[in-house]
Design a protein around this motif. Structure first.
Motif, mmCIF file in Angstrom:
data_model
loop_
_atom_site.group_PDB
_atom_site.id
_atom_site.type_symbol
_atom_site.label_atom_id
_atom_site.label_comp_id
_atom_site.label_asym_id
_atom_site.label_seq_id
_atom_site.Cartn_x
_atom_site.Cartn_y
_atom_site.Cartn_z
ATOM 1 N N PRO A 56 1.242 -6.258 4.599
ATOM 2 C CA PRO A 56 2.148 -5.905 5.701
ATOM 3 C C PRO A 56 2.963 -4.642 5.452
ATOM 4 O O PRO A 56 3.306 -4.312 4.315
ATOM 5 C CB PRO A 56 3.064 -7.124 5.802
ATOM 6 N N PHE A 57 3.258 -3.969 6.548
ATOM 7 C CA PHE A 57 4.121 -2.784 6.509
ATOM 8 C C PHE A 57 4.640 -2.519 7.922
ATOM 9 O O PHE A 57 4.017 -2.922 8.903
ATOM 10 C CB PHE A 57 3.367 -1.559 5.978
ATOM 11 N N PRO A 58 5.781 -1.833 8.061
ATOM 12 C CA PRO A 58 6.268 -1.435 9.388
ATOM 13 C C PRO A 58 5.604 -0.135 9.820
ATOM 14 O O PRO A 58 5.648 0.874 9.106
ATOM 15 C CB PRO A 58 7.772 -1.249 9.167
ATOM 16 N N LEU A 67 3.368 2.336 3.113
ATOM 17 C CA LEU A 67 4.814 2.133 3.220
ATOM 18 C C LEU A 67 5.132 0.635 3.238
ATOM 19 O O LEU A 67 5.846 0.123 4.089
ATOM 20 C CB LEU A 67 5.351 2.819 4.470
ATOM 21 N N HIS A 68 4.605 -0.068 2.248
ATOM 22 C CA HIS A 68 4.793 -1.506 2.112
ATOM 23 C C HIS A 68 6.033 -1.787 1.268
ATOM 24 O O HIS A 68 6.736 -0.858 0.827
ATOM 25 C CB HIS A 68 3.552 -2.130 1.469
ATOM 26 N N ALA A 69 6.316 -3.056 1.033
ATOM 27 C CA ALA A 69 7.445 -3.423 0.183
ATOM 28 C C ALA A 69 7.277 -2.800 -1.194
ATOM 29 O O ALA A 69 6.197 -2.868 -1.799
ATOM 30 C CB ALA A 69 7.559 -4.943 0.084
ATOM 31 N N GLY A 70 8.336 -2.169 -1.681
ATOM 32 C CA GLY A 70 8.288 -1.481 -2.962
ATOM 33 C C GLY A 70 8.153 0.017 -2.836
ATOM 34 O O GLY A 70 8.325 0.736 -3.819
ATOM 35 N N SER A 71 7.858 0.503 -1.633
ATOM 36 C CA SER A 71 7.725 1.944 -1.417
ATOM 37 C C SER A 71 9.066 2.525 -0.975
ATOM 38 O O SER A 71 9.992 1.805 -0.600
ATOM 39 C CB SER A 71 6.660 2.238 -0.364
ATOM 40 N N THR A 111 7.106 7.728 -1.695
ATOM 41 C CA THR A 111 6.548 7.319 -2.978
ATOM 42 C C THR A 111 6.023 5.903 -2.805
ATOM 43 O O THR A 111 6.601 5.087 -2.073
ATOM 44 C CB THR A 111 7.591 7.347 -4.108
ATOM 45 N N THR A 112 4.929 5.599 -3.474
ATOM 46 C CA THR A 112 4.329 4.273 -3.348
ATOM 47 C C THR A 112 3.544 3.970 -4.611
ATOM 48 O O THR A 112 3.170 4.880 -5.357
ATOM 49 C CB THR A 112 3.406 4.202 -2.118
ATOM 50 N N THR A 113 3.304 2.705 -4.843
ATOM 51 C CA THR A 113 2.494 2.261 -5.971
ATOM 52 C C THR A 113 1.359 1.414 -5.438
ATOM 53 O O THR A 113 1.597 0.449 -4.708
ATOM 54 C CB THR A 113 3.328 1.432 -6.968
ATOM 55 N N GLU A 114 0.155 1.789 -5.773
ATOM 56 C CA GLU A 114 -1.022 1.030 -5.387
ATOM 57 C C GLU A 114 -1.685 0.448 -6.624
ATOM 58 O O GLU A 114 -1.804 1.121 -7.650
ATOM 59 C CB GLU A 114 -2.021 1.920 -4.641
ATOM 60 N N ALA A 115 -2.103 -0.814 -6.512
ATOM 61 C CA ALA A 115 -2.790 -1.439 -7.639
ATOM 62 C C ALA A 115 -4.089 -0.697 -7.926
ATOM 63 O O ALA A 115 -4.835 -0.332 -7.013
ATOM 64 C CB ALA A 115 -3.087 -2.901 -7.321
#
Length: 310
Positions: free
Chosen positions: A137-139, A169-173, A229-233
């Motif tokens: 999920p993301f807005p 832009l998910h949780a943590g971004s 900024t974002t982190t992707e697995a």
């Protein structure tokens, strides 16, 4: 720092610095938003494809807010830390006539209502065919008011944000937005449970509860468009990819999506409408090559992991 709340009813349909704020916050405060889906509540779990024909387009893509941040001035940057996102237990995907990269090829409205298995983090696209979509999920909408006078539609994106539809832009971004109006006037909405890069036609739309922390930055004057900024697995995901190649980038995009639809119909026994929807919720559009003019290479990528029976 304080925590504020914005209710579902506190929303608006245009970016406009003259709209009265619903919350006045300090830099560093956390805001909890309760957001309707992008249809503004016009689509429900009981809706059918006929509902799409009667949608009031002028009421689509509302955003919740705006939030005024004390001390935010034109030339500053608003740092938006996405802290938490919770979807509803249902969502929808629609093919709306006149919308999408292949709008001329799909003129008939179609609607899919989803059940979201939030506990296990997925939704079935087609249980019998073994196709399920991970929930990420993301807005889709996050933005601040433009500095110009007037009302600006929430449907397109702008340099000040808006309908960015960026799945990262998910949780943590963290999103950074250039402030053009005093107080910034931040709003958010358009919850998505899943979407592929580029959108194509649709996403898995859903109401969301979302928390963000809003901080004024005086040291990022170079922010003229949305940065993040974002982190992707890191994964070794396998994809099937089709390409579109043409000197016109829109033509190349359309071809890449069309050829993926052909693949899904031939190899996974989907109808063309189903295949187009699947491209929207799970496929990623990528610019593969833009150097060797006059042609562009656009890739349309579908993760093989969604096909559990393959």
């Amino acid at each position: 720092m304080s925590i504020h709340s914005v209710r579902r009813s506190q929303n608006h349909l245009a970016w406009d610095k003259s709209i009265r704020p619903v919350v006045y916050a300090q830099s560093g405060d956390t805001i909890a938003f309760d957001c309707l889906d992008s249809s503004n509540g016009q689509i429900t779990p009981a809706s059918t494809a006929s509902t799409l024909s009667s949608l009031v387009v002028a009421e689509l893509d509302q955003v919740s807010g705006p939030v005024h941040i004390e001390g935010a001035l034109p030339g500053d940057t608003l740092q938006v830390d996405v802290l938490e996102i919770e979807t509803a237990d249902w969502g929808w995907t629609g093919l709306i006539p006149g919308f999408g990269v292949l709008l001329d090829e799909f003129p008939t409205p179609a609607l899919k209502i989803w059940e979201l298995d939030k506990e296990n983090g997925f939704a079935w696209f087609d249980r019998e065919k073994g196709i399920k979509i991970p929930l990420r999920p993301f807005p889709g909408e996050m933005g601040v008011a433009p500095g110009k006078e007037g009302a600006f539609s929430t449907i397109p994106p702008y340099n000040t944000g808006g309908n960015l539809d960026t799945k990262y832009l998910h949780a943590g971004s963290t999103l950074y937005l250039p402030i053009e109006a005093e107080g910034a006037l931040f709003s958010i909405g358009d919850g998505h449970a899943a979407q592929g890069d580029g959108g194509k036609c649709c996403a898995l739309e859903t109401p969301i509860h979302v928390k963000v922390r809003l901080t004024i930055r005086k040291d990022k004057a170079y922010t003229k468009t949305p940065h993040y900024t974002t982190t992707e697995a890191v994964s070794r995901e396998d994809y099937y990819c089709t390409t579109g190649i043409d000197s016109d980038i829109k033509t190349a995009i359309r071809a890449a999506v069309r050829y993926m639809i052909d693949y899904l119909v031939a190899e996974h026994q989907l109808g063309r409408t189903e295949a187009y929807m699947l491209c929207g919720v799970a496929g990623d559009l990528k610019l593969h090559e833009v150097v060797d003019m006059p042609n562009y290479v656009v890739g349309m990528m579908i993760p093989k992991s969604i096909f559990t029976l393959a």
